[in-house]
Design a protein around this motif. Structure first.
Motif, PDB file in Angstrom:
ATOM      1  N   ASN A  85       8.794  -7.810 -19.465  1.00 16.06           N
ATOM      2  CA  ASN A  85       8.320  -6.493 -19.225  1.00 16.06           C
ATOM      3  C   ASN A  85       7.872  -6.308 -17.582  1.00 16.06           C
ATOM      4  O   ASN A  85       8.786  -6.675 -16.591  1.00 16.06           O
ATOM      5  N   GLU A  86       6.669  -5.860 -17.258  1.00 15.67           N
ATOM      6  CA  GLU A  86       6.628  -5.651 -15.611  1.00 15.67           C
ATOM      7  C   GLU A  86       6.440  -6.915 -14.890  1.00 15.67           C
ATOM      8  O   GLU A  86       6.818  -6.917 -13.599  1.00 15.67           O
ATOM      9  N   GLU A  87       6.124  -8.068 -15.492  1.00 14.49           N
ATOM     10  CA  GLU A  87       6.430  -9.296 -15.002  1.00 14.49           C
ATOM     11  C   GLU A  87       7.587  -9.700 -14.514  1.00 14.49           C
ATOM     12  O   GLU A  87       7.968 -10.156 -13.396  1.00 14.49           O
ATOM     13  N   LEU A  88       8.725  -9.322 -15.477  1.00 12.38           N
ATOM     14  CA  LEU A  88      10.195  -9.775 -15.161  1.00 12.38           C
ATOM     15  C   LEU A  88      10.505  -8.689 -14.017  1.00 12.38           C
ATOM     16  O   LEU A  88      11.312  -9.004 -13.108  1.00 12.38           O
ATOM     17  N   GLN A  89      10.031  -7.383 -14.044  1.00 13.40           N
ATOM     18  CA  GLN A  89      10.510  -6.478 -12.913  1.00 13.40           C
ATOM     19  C   GLN A  89      10.165  -6.885 -11.616  1.00 13.40           C
ATOM     20  O   GLN A  89      10.922  -6.758 -10.953  1.00 13.40           O
TER      21      GLN A  89
ATOM     22  N   LEU B  44      12.946   2.946  -5.196  1.00 17.64           N
ATOM     23  CA  LEU B  44      11.967   1.583  -5.227  1.00 17.64           C
ATOM     24  C   LEU B  44      11.969   0.914  -3.802  1.00 17.64           C
ATOM     25  O   LEU B  44      10.736   0.648  -3.444  1.00 17.64           O
ATOM     26  N   SER B  45      13.034   0.741  -3.165  1.00 17.06           N
ATOM     27  CA  SER B  45      12.921  -0.002  -1.923  1.00 17.06           C
ATOM     28  C   SER B  45      12.050   0.992  -0.739  1.00 17.06           C
ATOM     29  O   SER B  45      11.163   0.278   0.054  1.00 17.06           O
ATOM     30  N   GLU B  46      12.166   2.296  -0.954  1.00 14.72           N
ATOM     31  CA  GLU B  46      11.206   3.027  -0.044  1.00 14.72           C
ATOM     32  C   GLU B  46       9.799   2.992  -0.143  1.00 14.72           C
ATOM     33  O   GLU B  46       8.750   2.903   0.551  1.00 14.72           O
ATOM     34  N   MET B  47       9.549   3.122  -1.511  1.00 20.66           N
ATOM     35  CA  MET B  47       8.019   2.943  -2.284  1.00 20.66           C
ATOM     36  C   MET B  47       7.554   1.472  -1.863  1.00 20.66           C
ATOM     37  O   MET B  47       6.224   1.333  -1.524  1.00 20.66           O
ATOM     38  N   ALA B  48       8.273   0.440  -1.647  1.00 21.88           N
ATOM     39  CA  ALA B  48       7.979  -0.757  -1.556  1.00 21.88           C
ATOM     40  C   ALA B  48       7.555  -0.688  -0.075  1.00 21.88           C
ATOM     41  O   ALA B  48       6.581  -1.776   0.409  1.00 21.88           O
ATOM     42  N   LYS B  49       8.109  -0.220   0.946  1.00 20.08           N
ATOM     43  CA  LYS B  49       7.685  -0.043   2.177  1.00 20.08           C
ATOM     44  C   LYS B  49       6.157   0.651   2.651  1.00 20.08           C
ATOM     45  O   LYS B  49       5.468   0.163   3.267  1.00 20.08           O
ATOM     46  N   LEU B  50       6.149   1.537   1.741  1.00 20.84           N
ATOM     47  CA  LEU B  50       4.802   2.283   1.703  1.00 20.84           C
ATOM     48  C   LEU B  50       3.745   1.571   0.881  1.00 20.84           C
ATOM     49  O   LEU B  50       2.519   1.505   1.623  1.00 20.84           O
ATOM     50  N   LEU B  51       4.101   0.807  -0.023  1.00 13.39           N
ATOM     51  CA  LEU B  51       3.166  -0.069  -0.615  1.00 13.39           C
ATOM     52  C   LEU B  51       3.665  -1.439  -0.826  1.00 13.39           C
ATOM     53  O   LEU B  51       3.991  -1.915  -1.916  1.00 13.39           O
ATOM     54  N   PRO B  52       3.286  -2.216   0.408  1.00 16.50           N
ATOM     55  CA  PRO B  52       3.954  -3.575   0.546  1.00 16.50           C
ATOM     56  C   PRO B  52       2.890  -4.440  -0.134  1.00 16.50           C
ATOM     57  O   PRO B  52       1.817  -4.253  -0.348  1.00 16.50           O
ATOM     58  N   VAL B  53       3.580  -5.676  -0.677  1.00 19.54           N
ATOM     59  CA  VAL B  53       2.889  -6.530  -1.306  1.00 19.54           C
ATOM     60  C   VAL B  53       2.404  -7.593  -0.088  1.00 19.54           C
ATOM     61  O   VAL B  53       2.974  -7.635   0.888  1.00 19.54           O
TER      62      VAL B  53
ATOM     63  N   PRO C  24      -3.909  -4.687   0.440  1.00 20.38           N
ATOM     64  CA  PRO C  24      -2.296  -4.703   0.038  1.00 20.38           C
ATOM     65  C   PRO C  24      -2.219  -4.899  -1.569  1.00 20.38           C
ATOM     66  O   PRO C  24      -3.345  -5.543  -2.079  1.00 20.38           O
ATOM     67  N   VAL C  25      -1.082  -4.799  -1.850  1.00 17.98           N
ATOM     68  CA  VAL C  25      -0.886  -4.998  -3.388  1.00 17.98           C
ATOM     69  C   VAL C  25      -0.640  -6.727  -3.539  1.00 17.98           C
ATOM     70  O   VAL C  25      -0.175  -7.180  -2.827  1.00 17.98           O
ATOM     71  N   ASP C  26      -1.183  -7.215  -4.382  1.00 18.31           N
ATOM     72  CA  ASP C  26      -1.466  -8.730  -4.591  1.00 18.31           C
ATOM     73  C   ASP C  26      -0.040  -9.344  -4.799  1.00 18.31           C
ATOM     74  O   ASP C  26       0.201 -10.260  -4.369  1.00 18.31           O
ATOM     75  N   SER C  27       0.679  -8.598  -5.543  1.00 17.80           N
ATOM     76  CA  SER C  27       2.363  -9.123  -5.924  1.00 17.80           C
ATOM     77  C   SER C  27       2.981  -8.063  -6.262  1.00 17.80           C
ATOM     78  O   SER C  27       2.580  -6.824  -6.783  1.00 17.80           O
ATOM     79  N   SER C  28       4.314  -8.288  -6.665  1.00 22.81           N
ATOM     80  CA  SER C  28       5.233  -7.169  -7.118  1.00 22.81           C
ATOM     81  C   SER C  28       5.076  -7.190  -8.626  1.00 22.81           C
ATOM     82  O   SER C  28       5.648  -5.825  -8.858  1.00 22.81           O
ATOM     83  N   VAL C  29       4.467  -7.787  -9.351  1.00 22.92           N
ATOM     84  CA  VAL C  29       4.087  -7.584 -10.805  1.00 22.92           C
ATOM     85  C   VAL C  29       3.350  -6.326 -10.441  1.00 22.92           C
ATOM     86  O   VAL C  29       3.312  -5.345 -11.267  1.00 22.92           O
TER      87      VAL C  29
ATOM     88  N   VAL D 134       5.284 -20.863  -9.126  1.00 22.92           N
ATOM     89  CA  VAL D 134       6.121 -19.653  -9.348  1.00 22.92           C
ATOM     90  C   VAL D 134       5.881 -18.969 -10.397  1.00 22.92           C
ATOM     91  O   VAL D 134       5.914 -17.789 -10.914  1.00 22.92           O
ATOM     92  N   PHE D 135       6.149 -19.856 -11.487  1.00 25.18           N
ATOM     93  CA  PHE D 135       6.013 -19.337 -13.068  1.00 25.18           C
ATOM     94  C   PHE D 135       4.600 -18.710 -13.350  1.00 25.18           C
ATOM     95  O   PHE D 135       4.608 -17.598 -13.789  1.00 25.18           O
ATOM     96  N   ASN D 136       3.662 -19.317 -12.820  1.00 18.63           N
ATOM     97  CA  ASN D 136       2.446 -18.734 -13.033  1.00 18.63           C
ATOM     98  C   ASN D 136       2.036 -17.354 -12.094  1.00 18.63           C
ATOM     99  O   ASN D 136       0.936 -16.645 -12.628  1.00 18.63           O
ATOM    100  N   LEU D 137       2.481 -17.333 -11.020  1.00 19.11           N
ATOM    101  CA  LEU D 137       2.722 -16.325 -10.276  1.00 19.11           C
ATOM    102  C   LEU D 137       2.940 -14.857 -11.024  1.00 19.11           C
ATOM    103  O   LEU D 137       2.366 -14.113 -10.887  1.00 19.11           O
ATOM    104  N   TYR D 138       4.120 -15.199 -11.917  1.00 15.76           N
ATOM    105  CA  TYR D 138       4.789 -13.957 -12.409  1.00 15.76           C
ATOM    106  C   TYR D 138       4.278 -13.942 -14.030  1.00 15.76           C
ATOM    107  O   TYR D 138       4.152 -12.544 -14.643  1.00 15.76           O
ATOM    108  N   ASP D 139       3.932 -15.058 -14.788  1.00 16.90           N
ATOM    109  CA  ASP D 139       3.552 -14.694 -16.325  1.00 16.90           C
ATOM    110  C   ASP D 139       2.006 -14.631 -16.123  1.00 16.90           C
ATOM    111  O   ASP D 139       1.137 -15.620 -16.492  1.00 16.90           O
ATOM    112  N   ARG D 140       1.679 -13.402 -15.740  1.00 16.33           N
ATOM    113  CA  ARG D 140       0.510 -13.033 -15.635  1.00 16.33           C
ATOM    114  C   ARG D 140      -0.467 -13.015 -16.950  1.00 16.33           C
ATOM    115  O   ARG D 140      -1.731 -13.119 -16.974  1.00 16.33           O
ATOM    116  N   ASP D 141       0.041 -12.729 -17.971  1.00 12.61           N
ATOM    117  CA  ASP D 141      -0.740 -12.847 -19.445  1.00 12.61           C
ATOM    118  C   ASP D 141      -0.758 -14.142 -20.006  1.00 12.61           C
ATOM    119  O   ASP D 141      -1.370 -14.351 -21.151  1.00 12.61           O
TER     120      ASP D 141
END
Length: 303
Positions: free
Chosen positions: A240-244, A193-202, A125-130, A226-233
């Protein structure tokens, strides 16, 4: 007509799954992508993306009577036996414990063509929404805000290529058509987006954890996590993608059905209200304010 053959035909009429049994072994054959979609459409009668309630009871009766080697009809299974089997069945296959069967969960239940099964990425599965948003941007090549049929084909081919699986172009087109049939709930011929999220769940929407429904329980360690989860770099801000990815997780707390335009509107609302220094990014202090406000709202709404 009477005899065993007549009985088999009667059972097939009564049991949708019986047609997919091997006539010699009496066991279910491996489902092709097209057959899998037929089964899903048959049991998800209201088209809401789940097999639940009476749909689930019908599926279980017919599935159980199909996997035994004797020719029995679903009516043979008593209500008491069904209830016991349902508990055991859902314990084994209902991965998110919501009392329903989702498309990906059904792929683990039915014997399914191996290459098609890979497309559900149940073991990867995808590791995170980032990460999800990075994949979205990679395959939404025309930046339309949708994954259209040709882009979905490229995405599915990418999954198979990563697994060193080679399929014919016809088979790839069958997979593409099937995935659209399964996940394109509004039938517009593309995935939002929400349909793709069901095909590719995190793996997990971390913001769904119970602690974020009570502002009084959130501490600095929770905010850091939580901050470290999204602040990947690790540059000290979510952008950018972290915020998305963060916005996607936050948006899913409020609504199940959303597209790229919903995401843009939600981004504007969040940044207008919480981006104190107007840099288009989310700092740790700003994140703290967002999470505390979200948890207060969840508590007030009794979520």
């Amino acid at each position: 007509m009477s005899g065993p053959i007549s009985q088999q035909r009667q059972n097939q009429r009564a049991n949708f799954l019986a047609q997919f049994r091997d006539q010699n072994t009496r066991r279910l054959k491996n489902f092709t992508a097209t057959q899998f979609a037929e089964v899903w459409s048959h049991y998800d009668k209201d088209g809401n993306g789940f097999i639940e309630g009476q749909e689930l009871d019908e599926f279980l009766r017919e599935f159980i009577s199909s996997v035994v080697t004797e020719d029995i009809g679903p009516e043979v299974i008593s209500e008491t036996a069904l209830a016991a089997m349902k508990r055991d069945f859902m314990d084994a296959f209902d991965e998110n414990y919501d009392g329903k069967i989702e498309i990906g969960e059904l792929s683990q239940i039915l014997p399914t063509e191996e290459n098609f099964l890979l497309l559900f990425r149940r073991n990867n599965p995808v590791d995170s929404s980032v990460e999800f948003m990075r994949i979205w941007r990679q395959f939404d090549k025309d930046h339309s805000g949708y994954i259209e049929a040709d882009e979905l084909r490229d995405f599915l081919k990418h999954i198979l290529d990563c697994a060193d699986r080679c399929v014919s172009e016809d088979k790839l087109l069958e997979y593409t058509s099937t995935m659209l049939q399964l996940f394109d709930q509004n039938r517009d011929g593309k995935l939002q987006l929400s349909e793709m999220a069901k095909l590719l769940p995190v793996k997990e929407n971390y913001l769904c954890r119970p602690i974020f429904k009570n502002a009084n329980r959130i501490n600095s360690n929770d905010i850091d996590r939580v901050f470290n989860l999204y602040d990947r770099d690790k540059n000290g801000c979510i952008e950018n993608e972290e915020l998305q990815g963060f916005l996607k997780d936050l948006l899913e707390l409020a609504q199940e059905d959303y597209d790229a335009q919903d995401m843009l509107f939600f981004k504007k609302v969040i940044l207008d209200q919480w981006d104190v220094n107007h840099d288009g990014k989310i700092s740790k202090d700003e994140l703290k304010m967002i999470l505390l406000q979200q948890s207060r709202l969840a508590s007030q709404m009794g979520l």
